[in-house]
Design a protein around this motif. Structure first.
Motif, PDB file in Angstrom:
ATOM      1  N   ALA A 111     -18.352  28.343  20.319  1.00 25.70           N
ATOM      2  CA  ALA A 111     -17.635  27.912  21.518  1.00 25.70           C
ATOM      3  C   ALA A 111     -18.499  28.027  22.762  1.00 25.70           C
ATOM      4  CB  ALA A 111     -16.359  28.749  21.685  1.00 25.70           C
ATOM      5  N   LEU A 112     -19.738  28.525  22.603  1.00 23.17           N
ATOM      6  CA  LEU A 112     -20.649  28.669  23.734  1.00 23.17           C
ATOM      7  C   LEU A 112     -21.376  27.358  24.000  1.00 23.17           C
ATOM      8  CD1 LEU A 112     -22.277  32.098  22.818  1.00 23.17           C
ATOM      9  CD2 LEU A 112     -20.662  31.688  24.690  1.00 23.17           C
ATOM     10  N   PRO A 113     -21.310  26.831  25.215  1.00 18.07           N
ATOM     11  CA  PRO A 113     -22.100  25.648  25.558  1.00 18.07           C
ATOM     12  C   PRO A 113     -23.590  25.949  25.409  1.00 18.07           C
ATOM     13  CG  PRO A 113     -20.422  26.068  27.227  1.00 18.07           C
ATOM     14  CD  PRO A 113     -20.460  27.271  26.335  1.00 18.07           C
ATOM     15  N   THR A 114     -24.371  24.928  25.195  1.00 16.79           N
ATOM     16  CA  THR A 114     -25.808  25.107  24.986  1.00 16.79           C
ATOM     17  C   THR A 114     -26.476  25.832  26.144  1.00 16.79           C
ATOM     18  OG1 THR A 114     -25.840  23.062  23.697  1.00 16.79           O
ATOM     19  CG2 THR A 114     -27.952  23.888  24.479  1.00 16.79           C
ATOM     20  N   ASP A 115     -25.996  25.569  27.366  1.00 18.16           N
ATOM     21  CA  ASP A 115     -26.628  26.171  28.541  1.00 18.16           C
ATOM     22  C   ASP A 115     -25.995  27.502  28.952  1.00 18.16           C
ATOM     23  OD1 ASP A 115     -24.234  25.158  29.393  1.00 18.16           O
ATOM     24  OD2 ASP A 115     -25.025  24.167  31.189  1.00 18.16           O
ATOM     25  N   ALA A 116     -25.038  28.009  28.186  1.00 13.48           N
ATOM     26  CA  ALA A 116     -24.421  29.296  28.508  1.00 13.48           C
ATOM     27  C   ALA A 116     -25.460  30.404  28.374  1.00 13.48           C
ATOM     28  CB  ALA A 116     -23.238  29.565  27.588  1.00 13.48           C
ATOM     29  N   GLY A 117     -25.424  31.373  29.293  1.00 12.90           N
ATOM     30  CA  GLY A 117     -26.401  32.445  29.281  1.00 12.90           C
ATOM     31  C   GLY A 117     -26.453  33.191  27.969  1.00 12.90           C
ATOM     32  N   LEU A 118     -25.295  33.520  27.417  1.00 19.82           N
ATOM     33  CA  LEU A 118     -25.251  34.277  26.167  1.00 19.82           C
ATOM     34  C   LEU A 118     -25.872  33.478  25.024  1.00 19.82           C
ATOM     35  CD1 LEU A 118     -24.318  36.955  24.962  1.00 19.82           C
ATOM     36  CD2 LEU A 118     -22.115  35.902  24.459  1.00 19.82           C
ATOM     37  N   MET A 119     -25.696  32.165  25.059  1.00 17.87           N
ATOM     38  CA  MET A 119     -26.305  31.317  24.036  1.00 17.87           C
ATOM     39  C   MET A 119     -27.819  31.285  24.205  1.00 17.87           C
ATOM     40  SD  MET A 119     -25.451  29.581  21.419  1.00 17.87           S
ATOM     41  CE  MET A 119     -26.219  28.466  20.256  1.00 17.87           C
ATOM     42  N   ARG A 120     -28.280  31.105  25.427  1.00 20.86           N
ATOM     43  CA  ARG A 120     -29.714  31.003  25.697  1.00 20.86           C
ATOM     44  C   ARG A 120     -30.466  32.298  25.375  1.00 20.86           C
ATOM     45  NH1 ARG A 120     -30.907  31.179  30.314  1.00 20.86           N
ATOM     46  NH2 ARG A 120     -28.958  31.244  31.499  1.00 20.86           N
TER      47      ARG A 120
END
Length: 345
Positions: free
Chosen positions: A42-51
């Motif tokens: 559910a994390l967008p590609t540019d979300a900090g937690l994802m990055r």
């Protein structure tokens, strides 16, 4: 065209043999190419937690795989916080990062991490949660998937638009709760909790629909809740939300022995701890960002005031243990494992 000409000039049996070989090679290539692991998040590609956490985790896992498989993230709209679990169980996704509370499913035992007063150490919480699973105390909560690892996200804290340093300041305040335990905790402190979807939380803070609520570094910084609040009670954690990386059972069983060996390197206690350490690092970066923001303020409750808050929050844990099957034992074992892990990490 050249291939067709060559085959046409060969004797029929030899041409059929060559054609079968070409087809076999093609099918082998297709099978190899299909060893893709669709990772729903559910994390967008540019979300900090994802990055910072999950994209590097995926890259490192793919490097270990050396072409045996490739994990590829499938972010929204492919998956949302409420349907990642279903995407994996139904086989639409092969693997998924599932934040448990938004699913609405009965992960009652795993929700022990959301009990206020159970700690704010991400590494210790993740290890303790895995130990609960290993000891069979989470029963059938993960029976429909292959559980790769579990993790607790950074601890929730109370944020508000105005300074709060006593329970008197909370009396009647409209606040956003994120789950049943947080709603009970905020009610015990005298506030009026409201259920607001995550997607609407920023606007709710911004427009004054709520004057405060619970959040963590991921949402305060990454989703900019801090921009529309500005105050944080710094010495009272409100529990940590549990999450898990899971794999569709049938898909996992279909993998090659080598692929399973590679996945074993990110599985279990050590795999959970690894993800937790990554999240901890991200949490520390968010903390440094907030400390450097002159418009964001940390409030430390006095010892006397903190005792009042802790007393009210302890009641939430007691009630949770009463309402949850095997709740007392789950809470006891979780805290025992948490304390052991906290002494190491």
């Amino acid at each position: 065209m050249i291939g067709k000409i060559i085959l046409a000039r060969l004797p029929i049996r030899l041409g059929a043999f060559v054609l079968a070989g070409v087809m076999s090679t093609g099918l082998s290539s297709m099978a190899h190419a299909e060893t893709q692991i669709k990772f729903a998040t559910a994390l967008p590609t540019d979300a900090g937690l994802m990055r910072v956490t999950y994209a590097p985790w995926i890259e490192e896992l793919n490097a270990k795989a050396e072409g045996e498989f490739t994990v590829e993230a499938f972010p929204p709209p492919f998956a949302t916080a409420t349907n990642v679990w279903d995407r994996v169980v139904d086989g639409i996704a092969d693997m998924g990062l599932v934040v448990l509370p938004p699913t609405g499913l009965p992960f009652s035992g795993a929700h022990v991490t959301t009990v206020p007063g159970t700690g704010d150490n991400i590494m210790a919480g993740s290890v303790a949660l895995w130990e609960l699973y290993e000891k069979g105390l989470l029963k059938d909560e993960f029976k429909d998937v292959y559980l790769l690892n579990v993790v607790t996200v950074p601890a929730n804290v109370f944020i508000s638009k105005e300074k709060v340093d006593s329970m008197d300041d909370l009396a009647g305040m409209k606040v956003r709760a994120i789950d049943k335990n947080s709603a009970a905790a905020l009610s015990n402190l005298g506030a009026s909790p409201i259920s607001i979807p995550f997607s609407e939380a920023y606007q709710a803070f911004s427009k004054g629909v709520v004057e405060g609520g619970l959040a963590n570094g991921v949402t305060i910084v990454g989703f900019k809740f801090g921009e529309v609040t500005g105050w944080q009670v710094d010495n009272v954690p409100f529990g940590m939300v549990p999450a898990a990386i899971v794999i569709n059972k049938e898909f996992y069983e279909s993998l090659s022995p080598k692929a399973k060996e590679i996945l074993a390197t990110v599985h279990g206690r050590e795999g959970s701890l690894d993800v937790a350490k990554r999240q901890h690092q991200y949490d520390m970066e968010n903390r440094a960002f907030l400390e450097a923001d002159e418009n964001y303020n940390f409030v430390t409750l006095s010892d006397e005031e903190k005792e009042k808050w802790d007393a009210e929050l302890a009641k939430v844990g007691e009630q949770w243990a009463e309402d949850t099957p095997d709740g007392k034992e789950i809470l006891r074992v979780y805290m025992e494992e948490y304390e052991k892990a906290a002494s190491q990490y």
